[in-house]
Scaffold this active site. Structure first.
Site, PDB file in Angstrom:
ATOM      1  NE  ARG A 176      -3.413  -2.790   0.532  1.00 39.01           N
ATOM      2  CZ  ARG A 176      -3.686  -4.000   1.017  1.00 39.01           C
ATOM      3  NH1 ARG A 176      -2.789  -4.665   1.746  1.00 39.01           N
ATOM      4  NH2 ARG A 176      -4.825  -4.568   0.745  1.00 39.01           N
ATOM      5  CG  ASP A 192      -2.518  -6.367  -1.635  1.00 42.54           C
ATOM      6  OD1 ASP A 192      -3.502  -6.109  -2.349  1.00 42.54           O
ATOM      7  OD2 ASP A 192      -2.611  -6.928  -0.531  1.00 42.54           O
ATOM      8  CG  HIS A 217      -5.721  -8.784  -1.935  1.00 41.96           C
ATOM      9  ND1 HIS A 217      -5.902  -7.476  -1.531  1.00 41.96           N
ATOM     10  CD2 HIS A 217      -6.545  -9.529  -1.147  1.00 41.96           C
ATOM     11  CE1 HIS A 217      -6.785  -7.436  -0.529  1.00 41.96           C
ATOM     12  NE2 HIS A 217      -7.200  -8.663  -0.284  1.00 41.96           N
ATOM     13  CG  ASP A 275      -6.037 -11.963   1.648  1.00 45.14           C
ATOM     14  OD1 ASP A 275      -5.233 -12.365   0.783  1.00 45.14           O
ATOM     15  OD2 ASP A 275      -6.069 -10.795   2.054  1.00 45.14           O
ATOM     16  CD  GLU A 276      -9.945  -9.023   2.324  1.00 40.32           C
ATOM     17  OE1 GLU A 276     -10.769  -8.449   3.046  1.00 40.32           O
ATOM     18  OE2 GLU A 276      -8.864  -8.506   1.988  1.00 40.32           O
ATOM     19  CD1 TRP A 316      -7.369 -13.902   7.189  1.00 42.55           C
ATOM     20  CD2 TRP A 316      -8.251 -11.880   7.549  1.00 42.55           C
ATOM     21  NE1 TRP A 316      -8.165 -13.607   6.121  1.00 42.55           N
ATOM     22  CE2 TRP A 316      -8.725 -12.357   6.306  1.00 42.55           C
ATOM     23  CE3 TRP A 316      -8.659 -10.615   7.980  1.00 42.55           C
ATOM     24  CZ2 TRP A 316      -9.600 -11.642   5.499  1.00 42.55           C
ATOM     25  CZ3 TRP A 316      -9.535  -9.881   7.186  1.00 42.55           C
ATOM     26  CH2 TRP A 316      -9.995 -10.405   5.961  1.00 42.55           C
ATOM     27  CG  PHE A 329      -0.123  -3.890  15.705  1.00 41.37           C
ATOM     28  CD1 PHE A 329      -1.030  -4.669  16.408  1.00 41.37           C
ATOM     29  CD2 PHE A 329       1.203  -3.894  16.125  1.00 41.37           C
ATOM     30  CE1 PHE A 329      -0.633  -5.442  17.494  1.00 41.37           C
ATOM     31  CE2 PHE A 329       1.607  -4.653  17.212  1.00 41.37           C
ATOM     32  CZ  PHE A 329       0.701  -5.430  17.891  1.00 41.37           C
ATOM     33  CG  ASP A 330      -4.887  -2.328   9.990  1.00 44.83           C
ATOM     34  OD1 ASP A 330      -5.027  -3.153  10.913  1.00 44.83           O
ATOM     35  OD2 ASP A 330      -5.445  -2.454   8.878  1.00 44.83           O
ATOM     36  CD1 TRP A 369      -3.722  -5.876   8.054  1.00 46.61           C
ATOM     37  CD2 TRP A 369      -2.908  -6.158   5.988  1.00 46.61           C
ATOM     38  NE1 TRP A 369      -3.683  -7.227   7.790  1.00 46.61           N
ATOM     39  CE2 TRP A 369      -3.192  -7.425   6.542  1.00 46.61           C
ATOM     40  CE3 TRP A 369      -2.376  -6.082   4.698  1.00 46.61           C
ATOM     41  CZ2 TRP A 369      -2.965  -8.604   5.845  1.00 46.61           C
ATOM     42  CZ3 TRP A 369      -2.154  -7.256   4.002  1.00 46.61           C
ATOM     43  CH2 TRP A 369      -2.450  -8.495   4.571  1.00 46.61           C
ATOM     44  CD  GLU A 409      -5.406  -1.543   3.481  1.00 50.54           C
ATOM     45  OE1 GLU A 409      -4.653  -1.612   4.469  1.00 50.54           O
ATOM     46  OE2 GLU A 409      -6.003  -2.537   3.014  1.00 50.54           O
TER      47      GLU A 409
HETATM   48  C1  ACM Z   1      -6.398  -9.756   5.322  1.00 46.03           C
HETATM   49  O1  ACM Z   1      -6.472  -8.938   6.262  1.00 46.03           O
HETATM   50  N1  ACM Z   1      -7.032  -9.525   4.180  1.00 46.03           N
HETATM   51  C2  ACM Z   1      -5.630 -10.975   5.449  1.00 46.03           C
END
Ligand code: ACM
Length: 744
Positions: free
Chosen positions: A156, A185, A262, A317-318, A384, A410-411, A459, A461
């Site tokens: 990010r 990502d 991602h 993920d996602e 997660w 921790f974000d 993370w 962002e």
């Molecule tokens: C995640 O937070 N998408 C692993």
């Protein structure tokens, strides 16, 4: 093994500020598992005489050169013995255990492994820092978990190699041993892959310096060298340098190559790998296309060559399954392989990649979505989305790393969002990190062995700079380190709170931009139906301090009672609390009102079921007197998706009602909005309802931050049943979160 005795006589003095203090406190983080303090202390102002025993020369050199970076050579000093000794077969002793003894003859650190010696040295460094004397002490210590991790998202926002080395230094001091490098990502690919130059030649660069601007303005990439472009990547040489730097500190670097989701940055520059064949149309690889496997295996081949880690992370993920549903190649693959749905298609990819990895002597690690559609035979799961994935994996005999968002992300905000730089959402104060136990109670002893450990995830962002990233990491990482290392029976928040407050100035002195713990008083409470009261708990992160409080609306002063146990509130009351350092007030007083309301403990009929991931403890959650905190995932907020929330509360008998109010959250980072509209009706027979009110939302869906709002009615009526309906605002995939329905 060709071991021989090395007798190195190095005269070393610890480079420390010479302070007048006679004896250091045992201010170690993570807390050792066994400490016996003696009487007396060792004067270390003349330095150390290092004696290394039983080590091969190259490994000894590694440790000694590390020590020399931390300490200064001097011609006179106390004996510091470093002894590598064989493990005793009769006693199970973890590989990373160490023994440290300080007495009048000097310091002796022994271990069965170089990692153990390294951790003994870390404890000694922490004891010695800024001290002229260290107390006589005997420490026997070993980690609770073998996997003690920190993850950093460098996609990010790009972070420099120097920054990463600085964090690796801190990890070493905290006895953490896995660095998970998230460097691929959508917002940027950041590792050189020689076979695919466009990944770093284009997909690592964008015109927008922040993730948020990039996300909101088309999500495009530009060629490297474009004037004003933002981005960056690590060359393979740089990545190797970090691997080496970390290995010298007994830290394994685990790379993550995201698949199948991602991955919009890859598909923008190699569009033939997406289902549409066009750039900027998808973030998922086409699993029906053999070229996808060729690409991923080529990339992983280069990655495996750089990173010696046994575990290699493949994301997982996602991933959206939307494109696969319409893609002829994906559908043909499903047919040919007998896969019943797109979840199994994703599992097909992960399983095939695992086979490839195993063929290279490596093992696959992935986010918990890799469980969907069937888990690859040897995969390790990083849990997660709560602990459920980890529990399921451990129960089926797979290894697990626990990283649930609620305790490890921790974000999230670490203090009241009103006082903090914008974050993605959530609320994770240090006490909550500290409270985490990575072994869920439902697991048997045998299943628990599959919990390899725990990891903090950073993370990025909403973390656009390195300074900001340190602010989010520290001091929470100190709490995570103790979760990972110290046995639960040896942990104590009260004791840790003092040590972490003491540690912060030292971190700042070393140049880390830490958050300074909050001097706000924290409130938590629950409806105590046995006492017919609300039980209010007060706490603080600061130490050493006292909390003084009042319940009559006045400001606390030095005569007000000192908080020691939960305050009982019958009916309604305000509690005002303030920190005091001796006679001196600290921070601002905080006032909260508490109500023991009419619906507490009453049955709730769910006309629409609560989402399985956010039940907040079940069917009484909306009427348990537990207000949610700042985090939607704190176990007090119930979450509803597509059809919103629709419940009926049965008060048990018809009775006078003056108000009905539901409290909602808006936090657009985790995709939570206020409802579009709330409808409240009442009935005496649960059949014919009279509408009391329709409340329309007036807050914009673009409003950021963490917002709370009551949607309710006030008046005078009589009823037994209350029907409360919250209509979602219609954003696809959006959530409605509610913590309590309060009835008076
Ligand atoms: C995640 O937070 N998408 C692993």
């Amino acid at each position: 093994m060709n071991k021989y005795l090395i007798f190195l006589l190095l005269l070393v003095v610890f480079s420390c500020q010479q302070k007048e203090s006679a004896t250091a406190e045992l201010n170690l983080i993570p807390k050792p598992n066994s400490v016996e303090t003696g009487s007396g202390n060792l004067d270390i102002s003349t330095g150390f005489n290092i004696v290394a025993q039983n080590m091969e020369s190259d490994t000894a050199e590694n440790l000694l050169s590390y020590l020399k970076k931390t300490v200064t050579v001097s011609p006179s000093g106390k004996k510091l013995q470093l002894v590598l000794q064989p493990a005793r077969a009769s006693v199970p002793e973890p590989d990373e255990a160490y023994w440290l003894k300080v007495d009048k003859t000097g310091v002796r650190i022994s271990a069965h492994s170089m990692a153990g010696l390294f951790y003994g040295v870390q404890s000694l460094i922490q004891l010695s820092e800024n001290q002229t004397h260290i107390p006589f002490v005997k420490i026997e210590d070993a980690p609770r978990f073998a996997y003690r991790g920190l993850h950093i998202d460098a996609s990010r926002h790009f972070v420099s190699l120097d920054f990463l080395k600085k964090q690796i230094d801190r990890m070493a001091s905290l006895k953490l041993n896995r660095f998970h490098w998230h460097f691929t990502d959508g917002p940027g690919w950041r590792i050189e892959i020689k076979k695919y130059p466009k990944l770093t030649g284009i997909a690592a660069w964008r015109m927008e310096p922040t993730w948020k601007e990039w996300w909101n303005s088309g999500r495009k990439y530009v060629p490297e060298g474009t004037p004003g472009a933002y981005g960056g990547y690590y060359t393979q040489d740089e990545a190797r340098e970090l691997v080496r730097y970390a290995a010298e500190r007994h830290i394994t670097v685990i790379p993550e190559i995201e698949m199948p989701g991602h991955s919009e940055e890859v598909l923008a520059v190699y569009p033939h790998l997406s289902c549409t064949g066009k750039p900027y149309t998808s973030s998922e690889f086409c699993i029906g296309n053999e070229q996808t496997f060729e690409f991923l295996e080529n990339v992983l081949t280069e990655i495996i060559d750089i990173f010696p880690s046994e575990l290699i992370h493949v994301g997982g993920d996602e991933a959206s399954r939307e494109h696969w549903e319409k893609c002829p190649k994906c559908q043909a693959r499903m047919k040919a392989e007998g896969l019943k749905d797109e979840a199994e298609l994703q599992s097909y990819l992960i399983t095939r990649i695992e086979k490839f990895m195993n063929s290279k002597g490596r093992r696959l690690l992935g986010w918990d979505e890799i469980l969907d559609g069937g888990l690859a035979p040897d995969a390790t799961v990083m849990s997660w989305r709560g602990e459920q994935g980890g529990i399921a994996a451990a129960q089926s005999g797979h290894d697990v790393v626990m990283t649930p968002g609620e305790f490890c992300y921790f974000d999230s905000y670490q203090a009241n969002p009103g006082t903090q730089p914008e974050a993605i959402g959530g609320f994770l104060p240090i006490e909550k990190v500290y409270s985490y136990n990575p072994v869920p109670a439902v697991l048997s002893d045998e299943e628990s062995k599959h919990i390899l450990g725990v990891q903090a995830n950073v993370w990025a962002e909403y973390i656009p700079s390195e300074k900001h990233m340190e602010y989010m990491i520290y001091p929470r990482l100190l709490a995570l380190a103790e979760v990972a290392w110290t046995q639960p029976e040896n942990k104590s928040w009260t004791d840790f709170r003092l040590r972490v407050n003491n540690a912060i100035p030292g971190l700042q002195q070393k140049g880390y931009n830490t958050f300074t713990l909050s001097d706000e008083v924290n409130f938590s409470h629950y409806a105590d139906s046995a006492a017919n009261a609300v039980s209010v708990t007060l706490s603080t992160e600061k130490a050493p301090v006292e909390i003084r409080y009042t319940t009559d609306g006045s400001q606390p002063n030095v005569q007000s009672p000192v908080y020691s146990e939960p305050v009982q509130v019958k009916d309604s009351a305000t509690v005002t609390a303030q920190l005091f350092a001796g006679e001196k007030p600290l921070g601002k007083p905080v006032t909260r009102r508490f109500d023991y309301h009419k619906a507490i403990g009453k049955p709730v009929i769910y006309n629409i079921p609560v989402n399985q991931y956010y039940p907040a403890g079940g069917e009484k959650a909306l009427v348990n007197g537990l207000m949610g905190g700042l985090s939607h995932g704190d176990g007090r907020w119930q979450g509803f998706m597509t059809n919103g929330m629709d419940v009926t509360i049965d008060l048990g008998s018809s009775q006078p009602i003056q108000s009905v109010s539901g409290r909602f959250m808006q936090s657009i980072g985790p995709w939570i909005w206020f409802p579009k509209e709330v409808v409240i009706s009442v009935s005496d027979d649960n059949n014919t309802f009279t509408e009391l009110v329709r409340v329309k939302n007036t807050v914009s869906e673009k409003e950021t931050g963490t917002l709370f709002q009551n949607f309710g009615w006030q008046g005078a009526t009589n009823a037994r049943y209350i029907h409360y309906k919250a209509v979602p605002n219609g954003i696809k995939g959006g959530w409605v979160f509610v913590d309590e329905i309060v009835v008076w």
